[in-house]
Design an enzyme around this catalytic site. Structure first.
Site, PDB file in Angstrom:
ATOM      1  N   ASP A   1      45.169  43.352  46.772  1.00 22.09           N
ATOM      2  CA  ASP A   1      45.605  41.958  46.801  1.00 22.09           C
ATOM      3  C   ASP A   1      46.693  41.796  47.862  1.00 22.09           C
ATOM      4  O   ASP A   1      47.080  42.756  48.546  1.00 22.09           O
ATOM      5  CB  ASP A   1      46.075  41.472  45.426  1.00 22.09           C
ATOM      6  CG  ASP A   1      47.298  42.207  44.885  1.00 22.09           C
ATOM      7  OD1 ASP A   1      48.047  42.815  45.693  1.00 22.09           O
ATOM      8  OD2 ASP A   1      47.518  42.175  43.663  1.00 22.09           O
TER       9      ASP A   1
ATOM     10  N   ASP B   1      49.178  39.278  37.033  1.00 18.23           N
ATOM     11  CA  ASP B   1      49.979  39.990  38.015  1.00 18.23           C
ATOM     12  C   ASP B   1      51.070  39.076  38.569  1.00 18.23           C
ATOM     13  O   ASP B   1      50.945  37.852  38.534  1.00 18.23           O
ATOM     14  CB  ASP B   1      49.094  40.474  39.165  1.00 18.23           C
ATOM     15  CG  ASP B   1      48.132  41.565  38.740  1.00 18.23           C
ATOM     16  OD1 ASP B   1      48.483  42.333  37.830  1.00 18.23           O
ATOM     17  OD2 ASP B   1      47.021  41.631  39.315  1.00 18.23           O
TER      18      ASP B   1
ATOM     19  N   ARG C   1      40.632  41.058  41.513  1.00 20.76           N
ATOM     20  CA  ARG C   1      40.940  41.909  42.672  1.00 20.76           C
ATOM     21  C   ARG C   1      39.799  42.858  42.978  1.00 20.76           C
ATOM     22  O   ARG C   1      39.492  43.135  44.142  1.00 20.76           O
ATOM     23  CB  ARG C   1      42.203  42.724  42.402  1.00 20.76           C
ATOM     24  CG  ARG C   1      43.498  41.988  42.607  1.00 20.76           C
ATOM     25  CD  ARG C   1      44.665  42.903  42.332  1.00 20.76           C
ATOM     26  NE  ARG C   1      44.691  43.362  40.946  1.00 20.76           N
ATOM     27  CZ  ARG C   1      45.494  44.322  40.499  1.00 20.76           C
ATOM     28  NH1 ARG C   1      46.304  44.945  41.332  1.00 20.76           N
ATOM     29  NH2 ARG C   1      45.492  44.666  39.231  1.00 20.76           N
TER      30      ARG C   1
ATOM     31  N   TYR D   1      39.023  31.511  36.628  1.00 18.78           N
ATOM     32  CA  TYR D   1      39.993  31.684  37.707  1.00 18.78           C
ATOM     33  C   TYR D   1      39.575  30.902  38.948  1.00 18.78           C
ATOM     34  O   TYR D   1      38.376  30.736  39.227  1.00 18.78           O
ATOM     35  CB  TYR D   1      40.095  33.157  38.107  1.00 18.78           C
ATOM     36  CG  TYR D   1      40.633  34.067  37.050  1.00 18.78           C
ATOM     37  CD1 TYR D   1      42.002  34.292  36.918  1.00 18.78           C
ATOM     38  CD2 TYR D   1      39.777  34.731  36.178  1.00 18.78           C
ATOM     39  CE1 TYR D   1      42.495  35.154  35.948  1.00 18.78           C
ATOM     40  CE2 TYR D   1      40.264  35.587  35.196  1.00 18.78           C
ATOM     41  CZ  TYR D   1      41.617  35.792  35.084  1.00 18.78           C
ATOM     42  OH  TYR D   1      42.100  36.648  34.120  1.00 18.78           O
TER      43      TYR D   1
END
Length: 295
Positions: free
Chosen positions: A82, A40, A181, A68
Site C-alpha cells: 500500500d 490500517d 491490499r 470498500y
C-alpha cells in the site's frame, strides 16, 4: 457505568483502529470499549466500536461482509502493498502502456468470486503468537498461508492513466478476512506491472453504513445504537415474553416460539436485549447473556 451501545465511527487516515478505541474510552468515560474489523492507519471509513457490555456483540459483527472504495495503482509495488510502504519496483512505461482496459477487466474478473488469497506480510495476522507486521519490522522473512475468501463484487469505477502508472478506482464487496491490499498486489502481478493500494475507504459492514457514522473527534456526543437494535440488525430479532426472558437469563432451555436457523437476538417485551439464542430441535437456549440492567 457508561451507557452501553454501538458507535459507528468514520475513522480518518493517519491513526490506528486502537487510537479510535482510546478516544472512545476517554469520550465515554469507560475502559470497556472494543472494535470489530481493524482498519490500517492509511485507511478511512467505517469502524464499529462497542461500549460496555455491547462489546459482547462485536464477535457477531466482525464476520459480516464489507464494502470498500479503493484506488489501485498499477506500475509500482511497495514494501507493504500500500501507499504507506516504500516503492521497491517500478514497471517500464512500455509495460504500463501495454495494459489495456480490457486486460484490467479480465484481471479483476479473475479475482472475483471464491478465491484463494495470501494476505499481505504486514497484516495483523498472528504467526506463532506475534503479529505478522511485527515480525516483518523485526527483519524476519515470513510466509503466510493462503485463505479462502469471497469477492462478490469487484467493480471498476474509473481508470486514470499516466506515463508510468495507471490508477484504477474500484468498489469491492467481500467476505470478512479479505485483504484489499492483496487484491491490488495480485492484480498488478497478473498484469505484469506490479500494483499497490493507494487509497482505501470502508463504506459498509453488513447493513451498517458510514453515512450514519460520527467523526473520531466527536465521540462524546455521538449517538449510540442500543444493544437490542444493533443485535436485531445483525442477527434478526426474536420477541419473547417475560417468562421466557426470565428462563433464558437463568440459563434454562425453553420452547422455541418459532422455527429459526442460526443465532437470534432475544428481545423482551420492553425492548431489552436478553442475549443471543440458538435453537436445538424444538427448544432454544441462550449462548450469550446480556446484563439485566440493559432495560
Amino acid at each position: 457505568m457508561a451507557e452501553p451501545g454501538i458507535l459507528l465511527v468514520d475513522k480518518p487516515s493517519g491513526i490506528t483502529s486502537h487510537d479510535v478505541v482510546a478516544r472512545a474510552r476517554r469520550a465515554r468515560g469507560t475502559r470497556k470499549v472494543g472494535h470489530a474489523g481493524t482498519l490500517d492507519p492509511m485507511a478511512t471509513g467505517l469502524l464499529i466500536v462497542g461500549v460496555e457490555h455491547a462489546t459482547r456483540l462485536l464477535t457477531f459483527i466482525v464476520g459480516l461482509g464489507k464494502t470498500y472504495q479503493a484506488t489501485i495503482r498499477l506500475g509500482q509495488t511497495t514494501t507493504t502493498d500500500d501507499a504507506d510502504g516504500e516503492i521497491d519496483v517500478c514497471a517500464s512505461s512500455e509495460a504500463v502502456s501495454a495494459v489495456s482496459d480490457e486486460r484490467i477487466r479480465d484481471g479483476i474478473a479473475a479475482l472475483t468470486g471464491a478465491i484463494s488469497q495470501v494476505p499481505s506480510k504486514v497484516s495483523a495476522i498472528k504467526v506463532d503468537g506475534r503479529r505478522a507486521y511485527d515480525r516483518v519490522r523485526a527483519g524476519e522473512d515470513i510466509e503466510l498461508a493462503a485463505r479462502e475468501v469471497t469477492v462478490s463484487r469487484f467493480e471498476i469505477v474509473s481508470v486514470r492513466r499516466a506515463a508510468d502508472h495507471i490508477d484504477v478506482d474500484v468498489e469491492v464487496d467481500c467476505s470478512s478476512g479479505t485483504y484489499i491490499r492483496a487484491l491490488a498486489r495480485d492484480l498488478g502481478s497478473a498484469l505484469g506491472t506490479g500494483g499497490h493500494l493507494m487509497r482505501l475507504r470502508r463504506t459498509h459492514i453488513g447493513d451498517f453504513g458510514v453515512e450514519g457514522s460520527f467523526a473520531a473527534d466527536d465521540l462524546e456526543q455521538a449517538a449510540l445504537i442500543a444493544p437490542a437494535d444493533a443485535a436485531a440488525r445483525v442477527l434478526g430479532a426474536l420477541q419473547v415474553d417475560d417468562e421466557t426472558a426470565r428462563d433464558l437469563r437463568h440459563g434454562k432451555r425453553v420452547a422455541a416460539p418459532e422455527p429459526f436457523d442460526g443465532p437470534r437476538a432475544a428481545i423482551d417485551p420492553r425492548g431489552a436485549l436478553i442475549g443471543v439464542v440458538e435453537r436445538r430441535g424444538s427448544v432454544m437456549k441462550s449462548t450469550m447473556n446480556m446484563p439485566q440492567a440493559d432495560r
